[in-house]
Structure formats: structure tokens, C-alpha cells
Motif scaffolding. Structure first.
Motif, mmCIF file in Angstrom:
data_model
loop_
_atom_site.group_PDB
_atom_site.id
_atom_site.type_symbol
_atom_site.label_atom_id
_atom_site.label_comp_id
_atom_site.label_asym_id
_atom_site.label_seq_id
_atom_site.Cartn_x
_atom_site.Cartn_y
_atom_site.Cartn_z
ATOM 1 N N ASP A 115 31.641 37.930 40.569
ATOM 2 C CA ASP A 115 30.223 38.229 40.693
ATOM 3 C C ASP A 115 29.687 38.983 39.494
ATOM 4 O O ASP A 115 28.582 38.757 39.042
ATOM 5 C CB ASP A 115 29.963 39.041 41.958
ATOM 6 N N GLY A 116 30.475 39.901 38.978
ATOM 7 C CA GLY A 116 30.019 40.653 37.820
ATOM 8 C C GLY A 116 29.124 41.811 38.212
ATOM 9 O O GLY A 116 28.702 41.952 39.358
ATOM 10 N N LEU A 117 28.869 42.613 37.206
ATOM 11 C CA LEU A 117 28.118 43.837 37.423
ATOM 12 C C LEU A 117 26.629 43.551 37.514
ATOM 13 O O LEU A 117 26.084 42.845 36.676
ATOM 14 C CB LEU A 117 28.404 44.792 36.269
ATOM 15 N N LEU B 10 33.059 41.444 32.450
ATOM 16 C CA LEU B 10 32.622 41.813 33.797
ATOM 17 C C LEU B 10 31.103 41.846 33.958
ATOM 18 O O LEU B 10 30.595 41.729 35.059
ATOM 19 C CB LEU B 10 33.186 43.186 34.182
ATOM 20 N N PRO C 72 30.363 37.212 33.037
ATOM 21 C CA PRO C 72 31.455 37.534 33.962
ATOM 22 C C PRO C 72 32.463 36.393 34.105
ATOM 23 O O PRO C 72 32.437 35.659 35.071
ATOM 24 C CB PRO C 72 30.748 37.803 35.294
#
Lengths: 308, 360
Positions: free
Chosen positions: A118-120, A209, A213
Motif C-alpha cells: 500500500d505504501g505510505l 515505501l 511503493p
């Protein structure tokens, strides 16, 4: 260009500049202590891959960032043991670290290619992020970007006003004199290298991230080298590192935006823009070579041994 | 007892000198096949798909074949060194998988007349150098059709790498579909001067979305643009491999390169001694271009797209069917004719409808 586009360009400028800023500030602290670590690219890649794997396995992006920083620190200490402990050539050791990190990250990450996370996410600060033009750029970013603002302030203050900052500078200028008055030269250098490693790892983690991502081999695509050059062109001054990183970010975004708008300029020329603009501005700023020399750590890259 | 240790040391030294290839010693009846990749096999795009082809060769032939690959080979002087090294170390067949390896491949091929070379996406052959390419333009044409149908802003973005015939041809294929199915739509092209830079590809995607683009196509190798599209809520077409899971909401289709049938075929030919230098073009009919699935598109669009695929596979529809004019409005392909592969190989002009110029 309308307001929306300018807002978005500035927003993208910060995002593109952030990984460069983080690595470059870390490397600046490291170089200020007299250690030249050319292994940024390798440490970034290790941070990127370890951070990605940790996030994928745990589902927690913050654990990912912590692991990314730890990976960077571990890599940097490998460098420190060889270059500081064994007094090996720093340039060669740093280059080897980059080659090693590139290969090792590819090896570790081979099973994780093509796995999405999903990532930040972005945290927009209410009210402030609605300010026209600069609101989105400064107040609608993710936490790592906010952290990088704080990091800049901390590094700036560290070298300007703190006693420890003075110790780091003394060690980088003249380790023998520093040693003679009882400053812990080696410990300072180890710690400075570790800080540089942690920042490189964090910047790598930011790429895998938050920025894009995903994990892909060699995904830093030379950003570690650009950061290294930035430190030199910024003549080891935090505010110029900041300027250089964002200028580079801006120019690399503009070259893409200009094409989208249909400017009839060769994309090859435009692609050179980030490099040329950054070098030009920073060189002009530091054209007074006498003053610039004051900021260059005098013993940069030279090994130190207390008995010699 | 000393010899194996020495051998090991030497192998280690060679590997240490920066050559990523594994040069191990093996039985003489094994045929060695080499692969040279421009990107990392972990790019999940172009080089990844070639490596899938290599793995298929290993699986198909088992012990009879030993494959070696060298990844991340820059297009230039270094490529020549890598290719020569493979030729020197007993590889009978070498696949060089990027346009920029063309001249290095030909140069080394001249020095090793008994080694067979296959160069991907190039246009120069020699006695022991064949070329192969997949008809990605067939997939792009379908992508252009889908983009024409799903766009609401009538702005379609194209992330391009370098202005070489392969890339120009695929842009043209998309424009052919746009001209036919949605002449209002504008194709915005951004050249990123790289085959693989996830950060830059994402930046390019974002820059285009900021300018109102709502479908993104790419001729670069990482899934970063697909991800960016997913985040920003626009559509995207995957390149080289199936990129669906990188953009569950954005993905409309992927144009996938399947190299396995071709690679297995060529290895067999070299084994049997029947190999001849050819200019091979493989597309949907040969199973070398595959569109696995349409997602996030209305059923009628998916259906029509599928009928396009069927028509192309059956040879009833050609993406470059005349009349085709260039940007100046000059007729290049007359009505009732098609653009021949020979013409396509060196294609260095945009067709009518593309608004930007080819960078010089």
C-alpha cells in the motif's frame, strides 16, 4: 501555466527532492567528520529492499522504515570497520560498498519483485494545506517529508550552534589536533558514518515505501550519486544542500511537465536541465573559493590513526 | 587436488571483475545459451519477460541446455565486452535483448562466425546474426482502442523511453487506433530518456495526470506509472508483463511479451543445425503478444477489444492498414495496402494526428 499546475509542480518538487535531501544531509554529516563514503547508492538500495520486505511481511510501514534505517546503519558500519578500523582507502571501500549493496539487494529482493504494497499515505494538515500554491507543497505531504524538514533544521542547528557539531567539525578538520585535546576521533567518525548510513537507508526506504511503493532492482537509479555530488557543490552547507536538492527536484519535474505541455525543446536537452541548473546555481553561490574552502573538511578522505 | 581449487579461484576472480555471469564448467554435450539483458531481471517488465523465456528454455530442454544471463548491461562499449565474453566462453547461441546492442552484437558476431546470435528489436542481420521482434504494435493498437473508449478528458498520456523505431512505431499504432475510434483524443508524449527509472516514470505519470490525462500508456519497464495511476484514480495500460496487481483500480489491460515459443524454437534449430539468419516478427497469431485480461472496462468495450484481437490474430485486421499519412499530410501507405515489416523496422516518422515532434 495555471495555478493548479504550479501547485502540483511545487508539490512534486518537494517529493522528488526529499530522498536526495535526506541522503545528502546524512552524507554531509559523515563528510564533515572527515570520512568520504561513496557507498550511498549501495546503502540506499539495501534500505529500500529491507524496508520493503519488512513492510510486506509485517504490514507495518513504520517497521519498514526502521528496518530500512537499520539496514543502512549495518552497511555503513561494514564500511566503517574497513575504512576506519583497518584504515583502508575510503574511496575504494565506498565504491565497493555500492557494488556490494547493489548486488546484495538484488539477491535478497529477487523473490519480492512484482509484489505490491500500500505504501505510505499523505497526511494533509487542515487549514494550512489549503493555502494557495504553497499549501499543498508544504503541508500535504507524507510524514517522511515532514521529517526531512525537521532533519534539515536539526543538521543546520547542529553545525551552527551545538557543541557536538563543533566536535564533528574539529575531527574532520584536523583529527590529530582533535585527538591531542582529547576528543574521541574514532568514535565520532563511526557515529557520523552510522548517521549517514541511517539516512541513506531511510531515503532508500522512502523510495520503495512511499515514492514508488514497489521493489525493483536498482530502483534508486543513481540518486545516491547525485546526492554525493550535491554535498560537494553545496560546499558542505546544509542550506545549500536543501536548495540543491529541491532545485534538482524542480528541474527534473519541469522537464517532464514541459514535454506534456508540448514545448518544442529537445527532451534530451531538457533531461540535462536538472544537472546543469543545480551545478550552475551552486557553483555561482560558491564562486568565492577562499570562503568555500572554509567549509571543506580539511582531512576529508584521509585515514587517521592515533599513533601517527 | 590443487587444480579444482585453482579453477574455483579463477572463476571467483572473473566474477569479481564485475561480470555477473556464472561461468561454470560442464559436460561437453550441453549446449550453452547466453542472454544479455539491458535491465535487471527484477524490473517486472521487459527484461523480466525475457528471463521468463530463458527459464522456459531451461525447463523445455532440461540437461541438454545450459543458460547464462547477464543483466543490467549498458547499451554501449560495455555491451560488446559482455557479448564477447559469452562468445569466448563457449556459448553457441546468444540472445541480445535490447535495441542498443545492435552494433556490438554485429561486431562480435564477425569475430565469432561459428556462434549464432539473435538480436531483439534491431534491423541489421548478418550470416550468423538473426533479428527478432514481437509485434508489440498489435497490442498497442488494442491499447489505443481501449484508451480511446475509456478516456473522459480525451487526453491520453504516453511515457516513452528513447526515440527509436520500436518506440515510434508503437506510438503510431496507438495513434492509428485513436484516429479511428476517437479522433478528438490527444496523445501527450513524455520522453524520460530511460528504460528503467521507477521514480522518473512515476513523476512523468503524475505530471501528465496534473495536466488532465486520464489514461496512461508506457514504453518503459517498471510498474511505477501503473501504481501512480492507481493512486490518482486514472486508467493505465501495463507494459511487457501483466501489471494488473500494481493497479487493481487503474489497470485496463497489459500488453505482454511471451518470448518462450520463439526462444525454444531457435534453440532447437541451432541444436539441429537448421538455423538460418532471419528477420523474425511474432505477434498475436504466434502467441508472442498476449493480452491476458481486460479489467475496469465496460463489457462492450472489452468485447469489441477482444474481437480486435481475434481479427488481428486471424490476419483480418492490420493495425497499419492504409491510408496512412505522415505528420505533414503526405501519403505514406495507400488505401488497401499495409505498412510492411521492412518499413516498420526503421520507422522514424510520426503518423498524422500525433501532435508532438520526434526529438532530435
Amino acid at each position: 501555466m495555471d495555478i493548479d499546475l504550479i501547485t502540483n509542480v511545487l508539490y512534486a518538487m518537494i517529493r522528488t527532492g526529499t530522498p536526495l535531501l535526506i541522503v545528502a544531509l546524512g552524507e554531509m554529516v559523515c563528510e564533515k567528520s572527515g570520512v568520504l563514503n561513496l557507498g550511498q547508492e549501495g546503502m540506499m538500495l539495501m534500505g529500500a529492499v529491507i524496508g520493503f520486505i519488512a513492510t510486506l511481511l509485517s504490514g507495518n510501514v513504520w517497521l519498514g522504515f526502521i528496518c530500512a534505517m537499520l539496514a543502512g546503519v549495518l552497511m555503513s558500519q561494514l564500511f566503517a570497520v574497513i575504512a576506519l578500523g583497518l584504515s583502508a582507502n575510503q574511496v575504494a571501500t565506498g565504491l565497493a560498498l555500492t557494488i556490494f549493496g547493489t548486488g546484495l539487494s538484488a539477491f535478497i529482493g529477487s523473490d519480492y519483485v512484482g509484489k505490491p504494497i500500500d505504501g505510505l499515505g499523505v497526511i494533509a494538515i487542515p487549514v494550512l494545506s489549503d493555502i494557495p500554491i504553497i499549501g499543498k507543497m508544504l503541508f500535504a505531504q507524507d510524514l517522511i517529508v515532514y521529517f526531512s524538514f525537521g532533519l534539515f533544521a536539526a543538521v543546520y542547528w547542529f553545525f551552527r550552534s551545538s557543541r557536538t557539531g563543533l566536535v564533528v567539525k574539529a575531527v574532520g578538520e584536523n583529527p590529530h589536533a582533535a585527538n591531542a585535546i582529547g576528543l574521541p576521533v574514532m568514535r565520532t567518525r563511526y557515529l557520523a558514518v552510522a548517521f549517514g548510513g541511517a539516512m541513506a537507508g531511510l531515503a532508500g526506504g522512502y523510495l520503495s515505501l512511499a515514492y514508488t511503493p514497489l521493489w525493483a532492482e536498482n530502483m534508486t537509479a543513481g540518486r545516491g550519486w547525485i546526492a554525493l555530488a550535491l554535498v560537494v557543490f553545496a560546499t558542505w552547507r546544509a542550506e545549500r544542500v536543501l536548495l540543491g536538492a529541491y532545485l534538482f527536484g524542480l528541474a527534473s519535474i519541469l522537464h517532464l511537465v514541459a514535454q506534456g505541455l508540448g514545448f518544442a525543446v529537445s527532451p534530451n536537452l531538457l533531461a540535462m536541465l536538472p544537472y546543469i541548473a543545480t551545478i550552475l546555481v551552486l557553483v555561482m553561490l560558491s564562486r568565492n573559493s577562499g570562503r568555500s574552502k572554509l567549509y571543506t573538511p580539511a582531512s576529508l578522505g584521509k585515514p587517521f590513526h592515533a599513533s601517527s | 587436488m590443487k587444480k579444482p581449487a585453482l579453477k574455483k579461484l579463477l572463476t571467483g576472480l572473473v566474477a569479481g571483475l564485475g561480470l555477473a555471469a556464472t561461468l561454470s564448467v560442464q559436460a561437453a554435450d550441453q549446449m550453452k545459451v547466453g542472454f544479455v539483458y539491458v535491465g535487471p531481471i527484477g524490473d517486472h517488465g521487459w527484461s523480466y519477460q525475457h528471463d521468463q523465456g530463458r527459464l522456459a528454455v531451461e525447463k523445455h530442454f532440461g540437461d541438454k541446455v545450459k543458460t547464462t544471463y547477464v543483466e543490467n548491461v549498458p547499451e554501449g562499449a560495455d555491451a560488446e565486452r559482455v557479448i564477447r565474453n559469452l562468445a569466448k566462453t563457449g556459448h553457441k547461441l546468444i540472445f541480445t535483448t535490447s535495441f542498443g546492442f545492435m552494433n556490438p552484437t554485429l561486431k562480435v558476431a564477425k569475430q565469432f562466425p561459428r556462434v549464432t546470435f539473435e538480436h531483439a528489436t534491431g534491423y541489421k542481420q548478418a550470416k550468423n546474426v538473426g533479428t527478432y521482434i514481437s509485434n508489440t504494435y498489435e497490442g498497442r493498437y488494442v491499447a489505443g482502442f481501449v484508451a480511446a473508449k475509456v478516456t473522459k478528458s480525451n487526453k491520453i498520456g504516453y511515457i516513452a523511453s528513447f526515440p527509436i523505431p520500436e518506440v515510434i512505431r508503437d506510438i503510431n499504432a496507438v495513434q492509428m487506433a485513436l484516429n479511428k475510434y476517437n479522433p478528438e483524443a490527444e496523445l501527450k508524449i513524455i520522453w524520460v530518456n530511460s528504460w528503467f527509472d521507477p521514480g522518473k516514470e512515476a513523476d512523468a505519470a503524475n505530471a501528465m495526470i496534473d495536466q488532465g490525462v486520464d489514461v496512461i500508456l508506457q514504453h518503459t519497464d517498471s510498474p511505477a506509472a501503473m501504481q501512480a495511476a492507481n493512486r490518482r484514480g486514472v486508467y493505465a495500460v501495463g507494459q511487457a508483463s501483466d501489471m494488473q496487481h500494481f493497479g487493481p483500480k487503474a489497470h485496463v489491460m497489459s500488453v505482454v511479451n511471451e518470448w518462450a515459443p520463439f526462444y525454444i524454437n531457435r534453440v532447437q534449430q541451432v541444436m539441429d543445425g537448421t538455423w538460418k539468419s532471419e528477420d523474425h516478427w511474432g505477434g498475436m497469431a504466434e502467441g508472442e503478444i498476449v493480452i491476458p485480461e481486460f479489467t475496469n472496462v465496460p463489457a462492450d468495450v472489452a468485447e469489441e477489444a477482444q474481437s480486435l484481437i481475434d481479427a488481428i490474430s486471424a490476419g483480418k485486421l492490420h493495425p497499419f492498414a492504409g491510408p496512412i499519412k505522415n505528420q505533414k499530410g503526405e501519403l505514406k501507405v495507400a488505401e488497401g495496402e499495409i505498412l510492411e515489416h521492412g518499413e516498420m523496422a526503421g520507422m522514424n516518422w510520426f503518423i498524422e494526428g500525433v501532435s508532438s515532434e520526434i526529438p532530435k
